[in-house]
Design an enzyme around this catalytic site. Structure first.
Site, mmCIF file in Angstrom:
data_model
loop_
_atom_site.group_PDB
_atom_site.id
_atom_site.type_symbol
_atom_site.label_atom_id
_atom_site.label_comp_id
_atom_site.label_asym_id
_atom_site.label_seq_id
_atom_site.Cartn_x
_atom_site.Cartn_y
_atom_site.Cartn_z
ATOM 1 C CG ASP A 249 55.539 27.356 46.640
ATOM 2 O OD1 ASP A 249 54.963 27.408 45.544
ATOM 3 O OD2 ASP A 249 55.960 26.294 47.149
ATOM 4 C CG ASP B 298 57.409 31.941 44.022
ATOM 5 O OD1 ASP B 298 56.862 31.412 44.999
ATOM 6 O OD2 ASP B 298 56.985 31.864 42.862
ATOM 7 C CG HIS C 168 54.635 28.595 38.029
ATOM 8 N ND1 HIS C 168 54.112 29.611 38.811
ATOM 9 C CD2 HIS C 168 54.926 27.579 38.882
ATOM 10 C CE1 HIS C 168 54.110 29.227 40.073
ATOM 11 N NE2 HIS C 168 54.587 28.006 40.146
ATOM 12 C CG ASP C 169 51.982 25.556 39.619
ATOM 13 O OD1 ASP C 169 53.027 25.060 39.172
ATOM 14 O OD2 ASP C 169 51.879 26.026 40.769
ATOM 15 C CD GLU D 13 50.584 27.310 45.351
ATOM 16 O OE1 GLU D 13 50.372 26.561 44.404
ATOM 17 O OE2 GLU D 13 51.557 27.173 46.121
HETATM 18 C C1 NOJ Z 1 53.635 25.395 44.216
HETATM 19 C C2 NOJ Z 1 54.363 25.886 43.016
HETATM 20 O O1 NOJ Z 1 53.565 26.844 42.368
HETATM 21 C C3 NOJ Z 1 54.642 24.676 42.162
HETATM 22 O O2 NOJ Z 1 55.142 25.043 40.917
HETATM 23 C C4 NOJ Z 1 55.590 23.782 42.908
HETATM 24 O O3 NOJ Z 1 55.754 22.595 42.189
HETATM 25 C C5 NOJ Z 1 55.073 23.460 44.300
HETATM 26 N N1 NOJ Z 1 54.514 24.580 44.973
HETATM 27 C C6 NOJ Z 1 56.189 22.947 45.153
HETATM 28 O O4 NOJ Z 1 56.968 24.032 45.592
#
Ligand code: NOJ
Length: 530
Positions: free
Chosen positions: A204, A102, A328-329, A267
């Site tokens: 990210d 990442d 993870h989100d 992302e």
């Molecule tokens: C995206 C990440 O996937 C997430 O987990 C994070 O909270 C935010 N960016 C801030 O870095």
């Protein structure tokens, strides 16, 4: 000069996301770490994946799963040492597995020396490494921009007597990407890890690097109502997906291209129709802007066929697709569609055209784990509670076996585990019909059959609750039929072929003639007779 007709490794690969903190603990502190991960590489080889993407392992106060980084070029002691990291790269490569890290270029932790310097004085050499602004006429924040994690995105700083901007937590100040020195420093961070042997990055928040220089206020979101989490009640027109952000992505890509065979995924928030821009045109941008269409769709044949079609249609010429079914989100999808349909999703993911991504635990059908209020870690939930935003349920540690702590740790796990006796890796490895066995079978079939990786996708009209399509390559053709309901359905295909695998894993390698009756929740892959 690269030979263009050969697919790159990341076009053939199956990519497996790991949040190391939840994968395997080696020292009993309840947090997964790199030595623990090293112990589980055999499992990854057995499963057959090609590459792992790790959520951040850098030095961090860990307020946001490590996405608040205080040193980009160090491994946090929670995860181990730089030597552990080097050993990981070496061991992965020896097993023909790749490593994607990442990369978090949008912000740092407020504990980073860059920010400490920047906030110390307006005269500091790094004073404009972050986004500092004067208060509005009334002394309040410069405009209405909101943090994703709630409240104003502007934080007042007593020393500089200015506001600084944070897209996420106040402890995650945004870097000033308009400053060339910042850009150069971040490119050097990329080179640091690429020289250590990593095979690429997942970038990210890559869509928010540059914000409007006029600081124009964001408009209200017309779709918002009382159920909309407050940070989403404005449309992020002037903070997200700005034109200049594309230049930043092009620069990161140029660094990737300095090295052989590396990949840059990213992302990219936003709608499917914006995804094409992230690939770039004359100047390349991301190889793989991550595509969440399978998570965002309703799990029914018509929306599914429409969403898949819309995504392919949005891709520019020559762009390589990808499909993500967990992260993870993201809420664990097995909880949404149920275990029988999680098998259908596995077959879909591993037969569609495009690089498949899944998150550790998806292969055993992990469902959201319920987290008691006193154990909540996710800042999103702590700051914007009550809207179902908590990401802890999908981040719960990996259950390796049926013991209470799932073989994950001997200490107190950082997040509770679910009922490990119901679903764990050991049990599913023993069961030849488990979801895990299905993943393994499908991954291995995908590896064997070029039609499933390199082949074109021929759409087929969905009928009778069955989603169907074909993959074709050099005269071979594979037909996929997925029954999306819990009742048998007639699959109206014509011709004959060999049934290669059923999601039920109870029949394979047998002759088959169309039409076929698909059982409840059954998916089939049929190789058509040529
Ligand atoms: C995206 C990440 O996937 C997430 O987990 C994070 O909270 C935010 N960016 C801030 O870095």
């Amino acid at each position: 000069m690269k030979r263009r007709h050969h697919k790159e490794w990341w076009q053939r690969a199956v990519i497996y996301e790991i949040a190391p903190i939840s994968f395997q603990d080696s020292n009993g502190d309840g947090n997964g770490d790199l030595p623990g991960l090293l112990r589980r590489l055999e499992y990854l080889e057995w499963l057959g994946i090609d590459a792992i993407w790790l959520t951040p392992i850098y030095r961090s106060p860990m307020l946001d799963l490590g996405y608040d980084i205080s040193d980009f070029c160090a491994v946090d002691p929670l995860f181990g040492t730089l030597e552990d990291f080097d050993r990981l790269v070496e061991t992965l490569h020896a097993r023909d597995l790749r490593l994607i890290l990442d990369f978090v270029p949008n912000h740092t932790s407020d504990k980073h020396t860059w920010f400490r310097g920047s906030r110390s004085s307006r005269k500091h050499p790094k004073s404009d490494w972050y986004i500092w602004e004067e208060p509005a006429a009334n002394g309040g924040p410069p405009n209405n921009w909101q943090s994703r994690f709630g409240g104003s995105a502007w934080e007042w700083d007593e020393v500089r007597e200015q506001y600084y901007y944070h897209s996420f937590l106040a402890q995650q100040p945004d870097l000033n990407w308009r400053n060339p020195a910042v850009r150069e420093a971040l490119r050097d961070v990329m080179r640091f890890w690429l020289r250590r042997g990593v095979d690429g990055f997942r970038v990210d928040a890559s869509a928010v690097l540059i914000k409007d220089d006029l600081l124009r206020d964001n408009p209200p979101n017309p779709k918002a109502d009382a159920r909309t989490p407050p940070p989403q009640r404005l449309e992020p027109v002037f903070t997200d997906d700005r034109r200049e952000t594309m230049d930043c992505i092009e620069e990161m890509r140029a660094v990737i291209d300095e090295f052989d065979d590396c990949v840059i995924c990213g992302e990219v928030q936003g709608k499917t129709d914006r995804i094409g821009h992230f690939y770039g045109n004359d100047k390349p941008r991301l190889h793989l802007p991550l595509n969440f269409a399978l998570l965002d769709t309703q799990w029914e044949p018509f929306p599914l066929q429409a969403n898949i079609d819309a995504y392919y249609k949005a891709l520019p010429e020559g762009a390589w697709p990808d499909w993500v079914i967990g992260g993870h989100d993201k809420r664990r999808v097995a909880g949404k569609i149920g275990q029988p349909q999680a098998r259908i999703l596995a077959m879909l993911l591993l037969t569609l055209k495009g690089t498949p991504f899944f998150f550790a635990g998806d292969e055993i059908g992990m469902e959201p784990v319920s987290i008691p209020p006193e154990r909540v870690c996710d800042p999103f939930e702590k700051l914007v509670g009550g809207f179902g935003l908590n990401r802890d349920p999908e981040r719960s540690p990996m259950p390796w076996d049926a013991s209470a702590l799932g073989g994950f740790t001997t200490g107190e796990p950082w997040l509770p585990l679910g009922d490990t006796s119901q679903r764990n890796v050991h049990q599913q490895m023993q069961d030849p019909k488990s979801l895990l066995s299905l993943y393994r079978e499908l991954i291995s079939l995908r590896r064997r059959e070029p039609a499933l990786t390199r082949g074109e996708l021929r759409p087929v009209r969905s009928r009778n609750d069955i989603f169907s399509f074909a993959r074709t390559f050099k005269g071979s053709e594979f037909l996929i039929g997925l029954n999306l309901v819990h009742e048998p359905r007639e699959w109206e295909w014509q011709g004959a072929g060999t049934l290669l695998v059923s999601t039920h894993l109870d029949r394979k390698e047998q002759p088959l003639k169309g039409p076929t009756l698909l059982r409840a929740d059954e998916g089939l892959i049929v190789e058509l007779a040529s």
